[in-house]
Design an enzyme around this catalytic site. Structure first.
Site, short mmCIF file in Angstrom:
data_model
loop_
_atom_site.label_atom_id
_atom_site.label_comp_id
_atom_site.label_asym_id
_atom_site.label_seq_id
_atom_site.Cartn_x
_atom_site.Cartn_y
_atom_site.Cartn_z
N CYS A 1 -79.23 -43.80 56.52
CA CYS A 1 -80.47 -44.54 56.26
C CYS A 1 -81.08 -44.15 54.93
O CYS A 1 -81.69 -44.99 54.26
CB CYS A 1 -81.46 -44.31 57.40
N ASN B 1 -74.61 -44.41 63.44
CA ASN B 1 -74.10 -43.76 62.23
C ASN B 1 -74.05 -42.24 62.32
O ASN B 1 -73.20 -41.60 61.71
CB ASN B 1 -74.89 -44.20 60.99
N GLU C 1 -87.83 -45.99 62.94
CA GLU C 1 -87.21 -45.57 61.67
C GLU C 1 -86.14 -46.60 61.38
O GLU C 1 -85.12 -46.66 62.06
CB GLU C 1 -86.62 -44.16 61.80
N LYS D 1 -80.66 -44.04 75.18
CA LYS D 1 -79.71 -45.14 75.14
C LYS D 1 -78.93 -45.03 73.83
O LYS D 1 -79.39 -45.43 72.77
CB LYS D 1 -80.46 -46.48 75.20
#
Length: 509
Positions: free
Chosen positions: A278, A150, A244, A173
Site C-alpha cells: 500500500c 498482499n 486503510e 476475515k
C-alpha cells in the site's frame, strides 16, 4: 496461474477450496469456507467470551499476548514457508511479516496498561473543580477485521493485536486469495493458551457482509472502491469503521539529494513485494538538476534484481492474473501516450504470474501509471523544474497515504513534507513509517479514514469513550437546580462570562 480459490460452479459455501501457488501453479493447500449463515453464531460466542477477556484488565491481556508473541517467533519458519507457497513471494519479502508483528506486540505489551488507563481531566472553570472528571476507554465487544492478500500474516494480525489488547473479541476475515496462513495464526492463538476471543470467517463477499453485519467495529484494508462499499454496508447499523485504502505514493527527489541513496530507496520501495504494498513508491518526481544521474542509478540497480519465488530472489510473483493485467494495462497506456520503457515492460516467459521490474520515463499525469494505483512492479519517473512543481504534482491525486522526500538539508525536507497531503512522510527513506509502532499510520483523502495501528491511538480506536463526572465534595451540590429567578440568572450569566473569558483576554494581550 492464480491464487484465487477454485470452487465448483454448483458448490455451496461449505465446500473445500484449493489454493494454488501463483509462482508455480502447484497446490499450496486447501481451505473450508465459512457458511455466511454461521457468522452470527460465531459472533455471539465471541461476544460472550469478550466479557471475561475485558475483565482480565490490560495487565492480564498483556501476558496472553506475550505468550502469543513467543509462539510466533518459535514458528516463524513454518509461517514463512507457507506464506511463500500461498503468495509466490520471495524469501526476502516473506521474511518481513512476522518481525513486524513481533515489534507491534512488543510495543503494546509494554504500553497497553498505560494507554488504556482512565484519563483524569482538569476542570474547565474554577467553580467546576468540585467535580472529578475521568475518561474511560471501554472496549467494543466485537471487532470485525477484513484483511487483504498482499501481506496475509502482517495485515491480518497488526489490526487484530490492537483490538485484542484493547479488550475486544476479534472476528478475522482473511482474503479469499490467501486464507491458508490465517489458519496457522489461529492455531498459534489456541496453542499459546489464549481464550476463545479470536475466530476466523473464511470466504468472499457474502462472508464479508456477514462479518460487517455482526460486528461492533470494522477494520478494513483494501482498495478505495471496496472500502466505500464496506462503509456503506456498515452505515446501515451505524457501525464505526477504520479504513486503510489505496495509495499512489509519491517520492520527491530534490536537487540537493543524495542521489545514490534516493535511487536505492526508489528501487526497493517500488519493487518490494513486487510492488504489492500500500505504501510502495508508485511515482517519482525528480528535479532536473539530478534527473539524469538518478535515472541512470535506478536503471543500474533494477537490472541487478532477480525475480522469483523463495530464496535468492529480490521479489516474487504477482498474486494472480488480474493483477498482472492491471500492470500490463498501465504500461501499455503509458507507452501509447509517449512514455519510454528503460528496462522491463513485459511478462517473462515461463510459468507463474510474474512481471519484469519496469522503469518508465517521459511520463505525465495523463497516464494511468501516474494517477491510478498500479500495485505492481513499475517505477514511473518524471522530471520537474522546481520544488513547488514537485509538491503540486504529488498532491494532484485522489490518494494520500504516504510519501517520501529526499534532500541533504533536513530542515528543507521537513518543510516540504508538511506541504504534502498525506498521512505520513518519510524523509530520506521509504516505507519506514510502517515500522514506527509508536505513531499512528493512516491515510488522507480516498486512502482511508482513521489511524490503522501504532501509538495509543491504535488501541483506543477500538474503544468507546465513557466520561464519568463524580463529586469531590457535597458542598455546592444542587445549588442551581431550578433557580430561575431573574437575579440568580443574571448572577450566573455574569460569573460564567467573566470566568470563561479570563484566559482569552490574557492571550489576546
Amino acid at each position: 496461474m492464480t491464487a484465487t480459490p477454485e470452487v465448483d460452479a454448483g458448490a455451496n459455501s461449505k465446500d473445500v477450496a484449493t489454493i494454488l501457488n501463483p509462482a508455480t501453479g502447484e497446490v499450496a493447500g486447501t481451505v473450508r469456507w465459512t457458511d455466511p449463515a454461521d457468522v452470527a453464531r460465531i459472533a455471539t460466542g465471541l461476544r460472550q467470551a469478550q466479557r471475561e477477556w475485558e475483565a482480565r484488565g490490560a495487565a492480564g491481556r498483556a501476558k496472553v499476548l506475550a505468550r502469543y508473541a513467543v509462539w510466533l517467533g518459535d514458528h516463524r519458519e513454518e509461517i514463512e514457508s507457507l506464506l511463500i507457497e500461498e503468495t509466490g513471494k520471495s524469501a526476502t519479502d516473506a521474511a518481513q511479516e512476522v518481525p513486524l508483528l513481533l515489534m507491534i506486540l512488543s510495543y503494546y505489551v509494554r504500553t497497553m496498561e498505560k494507554a488504556l488507563a482512565p484519563d483524569s481531566r482538569p476542570a474547565a472553570l474554577p467553580f467546576l473543580s468540585i467535580k472529578k472528571i475521568t475518561v474511560h476507554y471501554r472496549p467494543r465487544a466485537l471487532v470485525g477485521i477484513i484483511a487483504p492478500w498482499n501481506y496475509p500474516v502482517a495485515n491480518a494480525l497488526m489490526d487484530a493485536i490492537g483490538a485484542l489488547a484493547a479488550g475486544c473479541s476479534v472476528l478475522l476475515k482473511p482474503s479469499e486469495r490467501t486464507p491458508l496462513t490465517a489458519e496457522v495464526l489461529m492455531r498459534g492463538w489456541i496453542d499459546s493458551g489464549a481464550p476463545e476471543v479470536l475466530a476466523l470467517a473464511q470466504g468472499a463477499r457474502e462472508v464479508s457482509e456477514a462479518v460487517i453485519d455482526s460486528s461492533d467495529f470494522i477494520q478494513f484494508t483494501g482498495s478505495s472502491a471496496t472500502g466505500a462499499k464496506v462503509m456503506e454496508r456498515a452505515a446501515r447499523r451505524l457501525t464505526p469503521v477504520s479504513l486503510e485504502l489505496g495509495g499512489k505514493d509519491p517520492m520527491l527527489v530534490l536537487d540537493d539529494a543524495d542521489v545514490e541513496l534516493a535511487a536505492h530507496a526508489a528501487v526497493w520501495g517500488a519493487f518490494f513485494n513486487a510492488g504489492q504494498t500500500c505504501v510502495s513508491v508508485e511515482r517519482v518526481y525528480v528535479m532536473e538538476q539530478v534527473y539524469e544521474q538518478f535515472v541512470d542509478a535506478v536503471v543500474r540497480d533494477v537490472r541487478k534484481l532477480k525475480m522469483g519465488a523463495g530464496e535468492g530472489n529480490a521479489f516474487g510473483a504477482l498474486i494472480d492474473e488480474s493483477q498482472v493485467a492491471v500492470t500490463e494495462k498501465h504500461v501499455a497506456d503509458a507507452l501509447a501516450k509517449g512514455a519510454k520503457v528503460l528496462t522491463g515492460g513485459k511478462r517473462p516467459s515461463g510459468p507463474g504470474t510474474f512481471y519484469e521490474p519496469t522503469v518508465l520515463v517521459d511520463v505525465d499525469h495523463s497516464m494511468a501509471c501516474m494517477t491510478d494505483e498500479t500495485f505492481g512492479p513499475t517505477l514511473p519517473i518524471m522530471k520537474v523544474s522546481s520544488v513547488a512543481e514537485a509538491v503540486r504534482l504529488a498532491n494532484d491525486s485522489q490518494y494520500g497515504l504516504s510519501a517520501a522526500v529526499f534532500s541533504r538539508n533536513l530542515e528543507r525536507a521537513n518543510d516540504v513534507a508538511l506541504q504534502l497531503d498525506c498521512g505520513g512522510v518519510n524523509v530520506n527513506d521509504v516505507i519506514s513509517n510502517l515500522m514506527c509502532t509508536t505513531a499512528p499510520m493512516g491515510g488522507w483523502k480516498t486512502s482511508g479514514i482513521g489511524a490503522r495501528f501504532g501509538g495509543p491511538e491504535g488501541l483506543r480506536k477500538y474503544c468507546r469513550i465513557e466520561t464519568v463526572v463524580a463529586p469531590r465534595t457535597n458542598v455546592g451540590a444542587g445549588g442551581n437546580y431550578y433557580n430561575n429567578s431573574p437575579k440568580a440568572l443574571k448572577r450566573m450569566n455574569t460569573m460564567m462570562t467573566k470566568l470563561a473569558l479570563i484566559r482569552p483576554k490574557r492571550i489576546a494581550k
